[in-house]
Design a protein around this motif. Structure first.
Motif, PDB file in Angstrom:
ATOM      1  N   GLN A   1     -30.198 -21.136  35.404  1.00  0.00           N
ATOM      2  CA  GLN A   1     -30.584 -22.395  34.767  1.00  0.00           C
ATOM      3  C   GLN A   1     -29.671 -22.657  33.574  1.00  0.00           C
TER       4      GLN A   1
ATOM      5  N   VAL B   1     -27.863 -26.014  31.158  1.00  0.00           N
ATOM      6  CA  VAL B   1     -27.903 -27.451  30.885  1.00  0.00           C
ATOM      7  C   VAL B   1     -26.700 -28.120  31.537  1.00  0.00           C
ATOM      8  N   ASP B   2     -26.803 -29.413  31.712  1.00  0.00           N
ATOM      9  CA  ASP B   2     -25.755 -30.157  32.425  1.00  0.00           C
ATOM     10  C   ASP B   2     -24.379 -29.981  31.808  1.00  0.00           C
TER      11      ASP B   2
ATOM     12  N   ARG C   1     -23.089 -26.654  32.844  1.00  0.00           N
ATOM     13  CA  ARG C   1     -22.770 -26.683  34.279  1.00  0.00           C
ATOM     14  C   ARG C   1     -21.432 -27.380  34.504  1.00  0.00           C
ATOM     15  N   GLN C   2     -21.215 -28.482  33.789  1.00  0.00           N
ATOM     16  CA  GLN C   2     -19.960 -29.216  33.930  1.00  0.00           C
ATOM     17  C   GLN C   2     -18.781 -28.372  33.431  1.00  0.00           C
TER      18      GLN C   2
END
Length: 87
Positions: free
Chosen positions: A50, A52-53, A56-57
């Protein structure tokens, strides 16, 4: 400062080309490919957690960069030595 960063990048690329040129056996190139594969796989494992965006980016961009580095190293070595770099 931008000129210094540019010089550093070009110096690093020149050193990489020199290293790959001298690597007639392909051992150094394979070691580099292995390193970038290892860090790409470790980064891919991070994506399964998990995050955060934004993270992840960033991790996705790192993976793309590591895979691109592999393609570049393979292409440069194969071009310099007019041979296929076996695994």
């Amino acid at each position: 400062m931008e000129a210094q960063a540019e010089k550093t990048v070009f110096d690093d690329l020149a050193q990489l080309e020199k290293t790959l040129t001298e690597d007639t056996s392909g051992d150094r190139a394979r070691a580099m490919l292995g390193y970038f594969d290892e860090v790409a796989r470790a980064s891919e494992a991070m994506l399964s957690k998990q995050v955060v965006d934004a993270e992840r980016q960033l991790v996705s961009h790192l993976i793309e960069g590591f895979r691109a580095a592999q393609r570049i190293i393979r292409h440069v070595w194969e071009t310099l030595h007019t041979a296929s770099l076996a695994a």
